[in-house]
Design an enzyme around this catalytic site. Sequence first.
Site, PDB file in Angstrom:
ATOM      1  CB  SER A 217      44.517  46.027  -7.414  1.00 41.18           C
ATOM      2  OG  SER A 217      43.453  45.427  -6.723  1.00 41.18           O
ATOM      3  CD  GLU A 337      45.788  38.700 -10.053  1.00 42.39           C
ATOM      4  OE1 GLU A 337      45.521  39.341  -9.015  1.00 42.39           O
ATOM      5  OE2 GLU A 337      46.518  39.138 -10.955  1.00 42.39           O
ATOM      6  CG  HIS A 451      45.980  41.120  -6.090  1.00 37.98           C
ATOM      7  ND1 HIS A 451      45.480  41.235  -7.366  1.00 37.98           N
ATOM      8  CD2 HIS A 451      45.609  42.263  -5.446  1.00 37.98           C
ATOM      9  CE1 HIS A 451      44.836  42.384  -7.484  1.00 37.98           C
ATOM     10  NE2 HIS A 451      44.903  43.027  -6.336  1.00 37.98           N
TER      11      HIS A 451
END
EC number: 3.1.1.8
Length: 579
Positions: A217, A337, A451
């Site tokens: 991330s 995501e 995610h």
Amino acid sequence: MTDHKIIMLLLLGIYCIQATQFTQVNIDNGPIKGTLQYVEGRAIRVFKGIPFAEPPVNNLRWKAPVPYTKKWHNPLNTTEYKPKCPQYVAPGTVPEPRGISEDCLYTNVWAPVPEYHGETFPVMVWIHGGAFISGSPEDFGVGNFSILAVTKRIIIVAASYRVNAFGFFSSELLGKSQLEARGVYGLLDQRLGLKWVKNNIAAFGGKSKDITIYGQSAGGISVCLQAVTPLNDLPGEKLFTRVIGSSGYCDILPMTNNSADAGLVQKLNCTTKECLYALPWQNITNAVGPGFLSFQPTVGINKFLPDQPISLLADRTNPRSKNFVPDIYMQGFTANEGTFVLYNYFPQTYDNPNTPGFPTQQMADALSIASGNYSAEFYYNDLAPLYSTEYNSNVTYPGQGFISRVDDIMACNTRRNMIYWQQSKKTKAHSWYFDSAPDTHIYPSWTKVFHESDVFYVARRCDGLWCTNLTCQQDNLGKTMNIYWNSAIRAASLTPKNKMDNLRDVPVWPQYGKNEVVMHFTAVGENKGPQTSVLFSSIISADGDYQYLQRCKILDRVRAEYYNIPALDPETYLNACSK
């Protein structure tokens, strides 16, 4: 216990006090004391809270970090995590047991116990995520990587860095003296942490020339930014050799955090830098609040990012460039995501099929919030209609179109990065697509692969919240991913050759090139690892009349027009520079 084993333990500084086993090493500053723990029946040395920078307080707030040079003679106790860097904590949230403090720049080390005299280890440095506004090394539980450490004989390091306004505030009120570091203090913290690793990791048995950085991330963005900054080309600044980035990429960043900076200054009622420096950190975090992507690294006003990251990447990977590039660059993303953003910021549409969802204007507004750097105007005409409720009238949950768009943002930008990385003659570029869903109490089944989910497989452990369980098949997939990660970390190659891994158990992972082949990680049946490699264009199924690569081309065209930058021509790059 035999005499030679006792001598070996003493040489390693391992001893016992009331059932707790301690271990000691000597770093540049002096001796430090950690603990000896056991993972899967194997010993690992753990050191938490090692200072690598002066506390960034008072006149050091919003300045480049200063190396911690104080010396000591008695062993420093490094057995507990230090406080998190300042960040917003929602009212009613359970307080952090270790607290929050501006004095937060510490690093942590997990090192295997040598099995023979002179055994040394490659190093993996973990850079945590958190949208640049929150997070710390232990949030995910980086100690979870201890399975990777003991089974593959790798040292794991994780350092803190400043986040939120403390890491990326870029107001002109700070003055011209801050131009070298303005708006990138957090990235410079990461870099100083890497210098500490370079200078001290040999004390733990680590190889100072064998360092891989791995982030997810905001950490995935960070490792790319660390790879493309011109600082790499200065003497003594080659701090790592390999890069692994999950759900993060080099793209467009703001020239300044103008709106966030101005809003913060107004809330704080400060008109001078002296006022800003004098404020308690709690005033600043409360004024910032929980804003998503409110502060990010800035471009063009510091030496770390003199230009846009995507431009620095294009220049650095040019086959004629003589600048530093990593030996290997691995980059990938998960199937869903957008789940995290939808869950946290648009819960009304998350798991309710009866909500109105995202008409075109609302979709444009939502996508602007999700991406951070693109305005609603950027999305409205060309992109939002592809994912809005009007267009996707056949979806069960209104949020599905939004998740698809965030998925595309990640996938298209990953593809763009890989097209650049593969043209470098000195970098082996590999990409992956992760498509296996662990059990979770947070997300419903239709959001599938969220995610960060791939990181739990690399760790082969869940944190009990976002991920609650890995099945035997999923753990087998994690073991296979460990083989690839280990090979990249050890040898800058995804063709495993070391004795601890069996090549026959894993499929070939080709380098990224003209055919745009990626590894598709999914758990299928007992004792199965990933599927064979697949073409990038086949990863994500079509939505309506628009194929995936068509959507990438639309995004790239609109992006180029909006920012007045050249559009990427994938065919030209892939045909001319393929491997």
